[in-house]
Design an enzyme around this catalytic site. Sequence first.
Site, PDB file in Angstrom:
ATOM      1  N   CYS A  49       0.838  -1.198   0.000  1.00 39.75           N
ATOM      2  CA  CYS A  49       0.000   0.000   0.000  1.00 39.75           C
ATOM      3  C   CYS A  49       0.875   1.251   0.000  1.00 39.75           C
ATOM      4  O   CYS A  49       1.894   1.324   0.689  1.00 39.75           O
ATOM      5  CB  CYS A  49      -0.916  -0.004   1.218  1.00 39.75           C
ATOM      6  N   CYS A  53      -0.055   4.903   7.009  1.00 41.03           N
ATOM      7  CA  CYS A  53      -0.746   4.739   8.293  1.00 41.03           C
ATOM      8  C   CYS A  53       0.193   4.040   9.279  1.00 41.03           C
ATOM      9  O   CYS A  53       0.655   2.921   9.024  1.00 41.03           O
ATOM     10  CB  CYS A  53      -2.016   3.934   8.109  1.00 41.03           C
ATOM     11  N   CYS A  56       0.071   0.214  10.381  1.00 32.31           N
ATOM     12  CA  CYS A  56      -0.262  -0.801   9.384  1.00 32.31           C
ATOM     13  C   CYS A  56       0.955  -1.577   8.882  1.00 32.31           C
ATOM     14  O   CYS A  56       1.949  -0.991   8.435  1.00 32.31           O
ATOM     15  CB  CYS A  56      -0.986  -0.151   8.202  1.00 32.31           C
ATOM     16  N   CYS A  93     -16.359  -9.859   5.244  1.00 27.93           N
ATOM     17  CA  CYS A  93     -15.717  -8.590   4.927  1.00 27.93           C
ATOM     18  C   CYS A  93     -14.478  -8.829   4.070  1.00 27.93           C
ATOM     19  O   CYS A  93     -13.657  -9.702   4.399  1.00 27.93           O
ATOM     20  CB  CYS A  93     -15.334  -7.863   6.208  1.00 27.93           C
ATOM     21  N   CYS A 124     -19.364  -6.933   3.213  1.00 28.58           N
ATOM     22  CA  CYS A 124     -18.691  -5.703   3.625  1.00 28.58           C
ATOM     23  C   CYS A 124     -17.378  -5.622   2.862  1.00 28.58           C
ATOM     24  O   CYS A 124     -16.767  -6.656   2.556  1.00 28.58           O
ATOM     25  CB  CYS A 124     -18.442  -5.707   5.137  1.00 28.58           C
ATOM     26  N   CYS A 184     -19.639   1.166   8.168  1.00 29.06           N
ATOM     27  CA  CYS A 184     -18.854   0.538   9.234  1.00 29.06           C
ATOM     28  C   CYS A 184     -17.667   1.464   9.470  1.00 29.06           C
ATOM     29  O   CYS A 184     -16.838   1.650   8.575  1.00 29.06           O
ATOM     30  CB  CYS A 184     -18.395  -0.857   8.817  1.00 29.06           C
ATOM     31  N   ARG A 256     -18.207  -3.362  17.554  1.00 30.92           N
ATOM     32  CA  ARG A 256     -17.430  -4.574  17.294  1.00 30.92           C
ATOM     33  C   ARG A 256     -16.108  -4.549  18.047  1.00 30.92           C
ATOM     34  O   ARG A 256     -15.316  -3.615  17.923  1.00 30.92           O
ATOM     35  CB  ARG A 256     -17.158  -4.745  15.801  1.00 30.92           C
TER      36      ARG A 256
END
Length: 323
Positions: A49, A53, A56, A93, A124, A184, A256
């Site tokens: 990616c 972040c 991550c 998901c 999702c 979400c 969650r």
Amino acid sequence: MHPDAAEIAALFELPFSDLIYRAQTVHRRHFDPNAVQLSTLLSIKTGGCSEDCGYCSQSARFQTEIENQPLLSKEAVVTAARAAKARGATRFCMGAAWRGPKEKDLIQVAEMVHAVKALGMETCATLGLLRDGQAEQLAQAGLDYYNHNLDTSRAHYDNIVHTHSYDSRLDTLTKVRAAGLKVCCGGIMGMGESRADRVQFLAELAALDPPPESVPINLLVQIPGTPLSNNAALDPIEFVRTVAVARIAMPASFVRLSAGRSQMPDHLQALCFLAGANSIFYGDRLLTTPNPESDADLKLFEKLGIQPLALEKPLPERKTAEA
């Protein structure tokens, strides 16, 4: 009316037993207190990616042990979804490590969504930032929820992410709502934020109109090679307080208990359920981080008298060429 930041701050200051009582009372007004919704999360495209972040493992900017993997085939995704459904998951998901999906990738993901939906599961996806029209494409494919987390407060955000803005996240959530999808959206606790940051984060979520239908509350998993790998651990009681305040602030949302459960002993998870958490990710992995084994979750549920939540309106499994 949902609580504002001052009201949320006051909730955090309550004696612990009073806060839990408030949260459990609110929870029982809206949900079965002994039922927990089970979701399974699959990484359909791993690593590489472009974003930074700080939590991550999949950022190309950090040296982690994650190996890049291309987009999975639709057949592999459907096989994983069938297995998740057989284990009791009602929502599937699909997560991809992108800044945002390219059109050719979105076409493939839409086919996956359509095929998983045909199994009779809720669907999702979390694919990063969306451009105009992309949320509509996903909705047409049968997507139920789109996940896009705010991560933390606006004030703390720039300490965690530098390659896209807080407002860009809110813009994607606006696109998701406009397309008629459920939202979400949650965040990660333990990233060096203060209680004031947690207050502002929950106030921002609660102020969304409407609030997210699903609110994942994650505990930071410290991954070697990421900037947050040596963060001080968040106090467990403070984490439970955050779950309880989320439940009170967003009474009709699923809250969650997400990443970080592998670090939580049974009694801590039990406190989170008492505080109003009523959804978990179920399966041995969460994208690239460990998760409690399914059998361990079922044993904990048995000890607590918790039942997996069934779909309100079960969807019949359809025979389609895609499936």
